[in-house]
Enzyme design. Structure first.
Site, PDB file in Angstrom:
ATOM      1  N   ALA A   1     -16.230 -11.614   3.039  1.00 28.71           N
ATOM      2  CA  ALA A   1     -17.018 -12.524   3.866  1.00 28.71           C
ATOM      3  C   ALA A   1     -17.663 -11.779   5.032  1.00 28.71           C
ATOM      4  O   ALA A   1     -18.779 -12.076   5.433  1.00 28.71           O
ATOM      5  CB  ALA A   1     -16.125 -13.640   4.377  1.00 28.71           C
TER       6      ALA A   1
ATOM      7  N   GLY B   1     -18.217  -8.376   5.212  1.00 29.63           N
ATOM      8  CA  GLY B   1     -18.978  -7.170   4.903  1.00 29.63           C
ATOM      9  C   GLY B   1     -18.636  -6.625   3.539  1.00 29.63           C
ATOM     10  O   GLY B   1     -17.749  -7.132   2.854  1.00 29.63           O
ATOM     11  N   ALA B   2     -19.358  -5.561   3.169  1.00 33.82           N
ATOM     12  CA  ALA B   2     -19.119  -4.954   1.857  1.00 33.82           C
ATOM     13  C   ALA B   2     -18.100  -3.828   2.005  1.00 33.82           C
ATOM     14  O   ALA B   2     -17.945  -3.244   3.075  1.00 33.82           O
ATOM     15  CB  ALA B   2     -20.421  -4.410   1.312  1.00 33.82           C
TER      16      ALA B   2
ATOM     17  N   ASP C   1      -1.985 -15.850   4.828  1.00 35.11           N
ATOM     18  CA  ASP C   1      -2.967 -16.027   3.759  1.00 35.11           C
ATOM     19  C   ASP C   1      -2.557 -15.236   2.515  1.00 35.11           C
ATOM     20  O   ASP C   1      -3.367 -14.539   1.905  1.00 35.11           O
ATOM     21  CB  ASP C   1      -4.364 -15.617   4.252  1.00 35.11           C
ATOM     22  CG  ASP C   1      -5.478 -16.282   3.454  1.00 35.11           C
ATOM     23  OD1 ASP C   1      -5.191 -17.249   2.724  1.00 35.11           O
ATOM     24  OD2 ASP C   1      -6.629 -15.835   3.561  1.00 35.11           O
TER      25      ASP C   1
HETATM   26  N1  LIG Z   1      -8.831  -0.769   0.379  1.00 39.26           N
HETATM   27  C1  LIG Z   1      -9.570  -1.187  -0.634  1.00 39.26           C
HETATM   28  N2  LIG Z   1      -9.716  -0.448  -1.751  1.00 39.26           N
HETATM   29  C2  LIG Z   1     -10.465  -0.894  -2.779  1.00 39.26           C
HETATM   30  N3  LIG Z   1     -11.119  -2.051  -2.802  1.00 39.26           N
HETATM   31  C3  LIG Z   1     -11.020  -2.833  -1.719  1.00 39.26           C
HETATM   32  C4  LIG Z   1     -10.248  -2.457  -0.594  1.00 39.26           C
HETATM   33  N4  LIG Z   1     -10.311  -3.438   0.328  1.00 39.26           N
HETATM   34  C5  LIG Z   1     -11.089  -4.388  -0.206  1.00 39.26           C
HETATM   35  N5  LIG Z   1     -11.518  -4.035  -1.433  1.00 39.26           N
HETATM   36  C6  LIG Z   1     -12.389  -4.793  -2.331  1.00 39.26           C
HETATM   37  O1  LIG Z   1     -13.395  -5.414  -1.572  1.00 39.26           O
HETATM   38  C7  LIG Z   1     -13.315  -6.830  -1.716  1.00 39.26           C
HETATM   39  C8  LIG Z   1     -13.610  -7.475  -0.392  1.00 39.26           C
HETATM   40  O2  LIG Z   1     -12.559  -7.136   0.507  1.00 39.26           O
HETATM   41  P1  LIG Z   1     -12.422  -7.811   1.911  1.00 39.26           P
HETATM   42  O3  LIG Z   1     -11.163  -7.417   2.550  1.00 39.26           O
HETATM   43  O4  LIG Z   1     -13.679  -7.566   2.667  1.00 39.26           O
HETATM   44  O5  LIG Z   1     -12.380  -9.297   1.366  1.00 39.26           O
HETATM   45  P2  LIG Z   1     -12.250 -10.685   2.055  1.00 39.26           P
HETATM   46  O6  LIG Z   1     -10.885 -10.827   2.558  1.00 39.26           O
HETATM   47  O7  LIG Z   1     -12.742 -11.686   1.069  1.00 39.26           O
HETATM   48  O8  LIG Z   1     -13.277 -10.629   3.208  1.00 39.26           O
HETATM   49  P3  LIG Z   1     -13.074 -10.685   4.755  1.00 39.26           P
HETATM   50  O9  LIG Z   1     -11.847  -9.869   5.092  1.00 39.26           O
HETATM   51  O10 LIG Z   1     -14.356 -10.050   5.199  1.00 39.26           O
HETATM   52  O11 LIG Z   1     -12.917 -12.121   5.061  1.00 39.26           O
HETATM   53  C9  LIG Z   1     -11.903  -7.109  -2.210  1.00 39.26           C
HETATM   54  O12 LIG Z   1     -11.866  -8.257  -2.998  1.00 39.26           O
HETATM   55  C10 LIG Z   1     -11.583  -5.871  -3.026  1.00 39.26           C
HETATM   56  O13 LIG Z   1     -12.084  -6.016  -4.332  1.00 39.26           O
END
Ligand SMILES: Nc1ncnc2c1ncn2[C@@H]1O[C@H](COP(=O)(O)OP(=O)(O)OP(=O)(O)O)[C@@H](O)[C@H]1O
Length: 656
Positions: A371, A373-374, A508
């Protein structure tokens, strides 16, 4: 004025001869008093000042929209200015009613007052409903009557029946309040169009794996990127279904209090009215439509409900600990309306390095989209120069060529920077083998934040579960066997125990927040909603989490502690067994009602799992928090002795 904790315009009235009169006042909370002023010039004399030590209870009521009642000990004397004393009888029942403009304001005040009043021990009490007027179902309008307009609209589109209402009207009310609160504050998660500064094409086919099974090998059917775009393509319809309900500005006091015993029609009448009109053909069409809707909702809920219904508020707290360079670390933040960017960026700089990291990394491919960022798979290609001691200390264990995950966040596009700040603080402080390892963070021109983490090439547990194929009987089979499930649960428990020992609640826990790597290691991620428990504040009251995984005490708006993570872990185990959490196919409002009302969710096919697994679920899914096991206790349960080794797990999940 010094020491102000919260202030703002409200309407209020007190018990007494003028008890019908609502007055607009400027309310100020400081360390000792709750004071009501005629204007926002708080230097002037207060109309009424209430000592916080005298407040014995605060609860939400339905007298007016966004309204709560403050109850005071009768032996205390108030500070009432003489000019206003006729409004206030000091020997009265000592109720003060306060109405706020918005739902969010109301929660802000409740949280602030609870945090400051010594007799309330920091825990909001559940909403307190009085029951005075008629609620029923009117077949002519086809809806409930006698409830506030916004609720009637919600009920009309939900699958909550009049039977549900009769069975447990309180649970329906809790669900309605909860739902309204989430959707009324729908600003954070809608903002997910984060541009990346590095324009990389999404990974065509991100991490793929096959679950090795003797009988079948189930391929992951949809890549995460494809699932995401599939979700987005049907998002508008879903969003419009869930869009915030217009808040009625007209207050209808006659229908805001609810007496569910005084009904003027019954569900049978509703049923008669409906079935009389419908032909069997239209019934069939409706059933088909319903089925279609459910299928779409299933996909959407997995991907989107967690976002659409993600909580918007965080509670205050936390002791000072050390930042990356030895400077005092900031407290976890309260998610407030005022998102003071400058202040938060200053705080971020106690954890993040204020420099441009671009020369140090080579971007390889996009690993995922969150949500905020990428996330990119990247390679470290350069280390900062030794002469910068600050850099050097935080980089002494870094190596050129190491693969890392970089989460890039455009700060200016973030409606709630506090969530990101919280995530940074918890990650920076939580080094454990079952927690995704935070390496460092950079802040670039106060605009962009790069969070550097260990790379978890396996993606999230949800991806594995989504590989589950539907059998012909419609029963979702799990791609994991019980030894693999026990392994994932054991590793998650160890990560949780570390957090709980450090007085942190994750809030969560769900398969989306469990990441896997190629060594078969399992780690917890996503710490934005974490909260800290302190001695003074051993329970929390804010509604945080993702509804389907959420413990009933959160939906019921009771105080809660770290055992909410144990409940969510139990739901995650059901997710592993059945492919999805309970009630995922229900309408969201109905799902909240079921969580609040249904007690422990049951497995659809309990006979399909071992007794040890059922016992473990029982220990996690106790509605009574005192009976629910702690994570420490869970680790002693027999189910976890089934766990395979990391190597066995690694071999079971083959990388392509
Ligand atoms: N350390 C990591 N290594 C590999 N892939 C990752 C890692 N962290 C996140 N990802 C990938 O990126 C996606 C988005 O991760 P992120 O933590 O940004 O998700 P989110 O919890 O939905 O978003 P936010 O934290 O921004 O609310 C994850 O679903 C996962 O597939």
């Amino acid at each position: 004025m010094k020491g102000i904790k919260k202030e703002g315009w409200i309407s209020y009235k007190v018990d007494g001869i003028f008890s019908f009169l609502w007055q607009k006042r400027y309310l100020v909370l400081n360390d000792s008093y709750l004071s009501f002023y005629k204007s926002d010039r708080v230097g002037e004399e207060a109309v009424l000042s209430v000592a916080l030590t005298s407040i014995t209870n605060v609860s939400r009521i339905q007298m007016k929209q966004n309204c709560f009642e403050i109850l005071r000990a009768t032996d205390q004397k108030d500070n009432v200015s003489p000019i206003n004393s006729y409004f206030y009888e000091s020997n009265s029942k000592r109720s003060i009613f306060i109405s706020t403009r918005t739902e969010r304001d109301l929660h802000g005040w409740l949280d602030a007052i609870f945090a400051k009043c010594p007799l309330l021990s920091g825990v909001s009490s559940p909403t307190n409903f009085t029951h005075k007027v008629h609620v029923g179902f009117d077949p002519k309008v086809g809806n409930f009557v006698g409830v506030p307009d916004s609720w009637a609209k919600l009920l009309q589109t939900s699958e909550i029946t009049y039977d549900d209402w009769n069975r447990n009207s309180k649970a329906v009310i809790k669900a309605l309040q909860f739902y309204e609160d989430y959707n009324g504050l729908d600003t954070i998660q809608s903002n997910n169009n984060v541009n990346s500064s590095v324009d990389l094409k999404p990974l065509k086919s991100p991490t793929k794996y096959i679950i090795n099974k003797r009988t079948s090998s189930i391929k992951r059917s949809l890549s995460k990127t494809r699932r995401q775009s599939k979700t987005n393509s049907i998002l508008p319809a879903y969003r419009s279904e869930l869009k915030p309900f217009p808040r009625s500005t007209e207050k209808n006091n006659s229908v805001t209090n609810i007496e569910h015993n005084e009904l003027y029609t019954t569900l049978h009448e509703k049923d008669k009215a409906c079935t009389g009109k419908e032909s069997s053909a239209s019934l069939q069409t409706n059933q088909l439509k319903k089925k279609e809707k459910q299928t779409i909702q299933h996909h959407l809920r997995r991907q989107d409900n967690s976002a659409a219904l993600k909580p918007r508020r965080l509670a205050p707290s936390a002791p000072v600990t050390k930042g990356y360079d030895g400077t005092p670390k900031e407290d976890l933040l309260e998610l407030s309306d005022a998102d003071d960017s400058e202040e938060i960026i200053m705080k971020m700089k106690t954890v993040a390095i204020d420099a441009n990291p671009r020369p140090y990394f080579q971007m390889i491919e996009k690993a995922g989209q969150g949500a905020s960022g990428a996330v990119y798979l990247s390679k470290r290609i350069k280390l900062p120069q030794k002469k910068d001691q600050r850099f050097f200390e935080s980089h002494c264990h870094r190596t050129i060529g190491e693969r890392v995950a970089i989460k890039q966040i455009h700060l200016s596009k973030q409606p709630r920077k506090q969530l990101i700040m919280n995530e940074l603080l918890v990650m920076n402080d939580s080094h454990h083998e079952n927690i995704v390892n935070f390496l460092e963070a950079y802040i670039i021109d106060a605009e962009e934040l790069w969070v550097i983490m260990e790379y978890m090439e396996g993606g999230c547990l949800t991806d594995i579960l989504d590989a589950a194929a539907e059998t012909s009987s419609g029963k979702r089979s799990s791609p994991l066997n019980e030894t693999q499930m026990a392994y994932i649960v054991k590793e998650t428990c160890q990560g949780l125990m570390f957090l709980h020992d450090n007085k942190i609640i994750h809030r969560d826990i769900k398969s989306d927040n469990i990441l896997l790597n190629s060594q078969g290691l399992v780690k917890i991620t996503d710490f934005g909603f974490c909260a800290e428990l302190t001695e003074k504040r051993s329970k929390r009251a804010t509604m945080v989490g993702t509804p389907y995984w959420m413990a009933p005490e959160i939906v019921n708006q009771k105080g809660y502690d770290e055992k909410v993570d144990v409940w969510s872990l139990g739901i995650m185990l059901i997710e592993m067994i059945e492919g999805e959490p309970p009630y995922l196919n229900e309408d969201p409002l109905k799902a909240l009602y079921l969580i609040a009302n249904n007690g422990s969710p049951k497995l659809r096919h309990p006979e399909s799992v071992a007794k040890k697994t059922r016992q473990f679920l029982d220990a996690c899914l106790q509605v009574n928090v005192d009976l629910r096991a702690s994570v420490r206790k869970l680790l002693m349960l027999e189910f976890l002795s089934l766990a395979c080794s990391p190597t066995e797990f690694k071999l079971a999940i083959k990388w392509r």
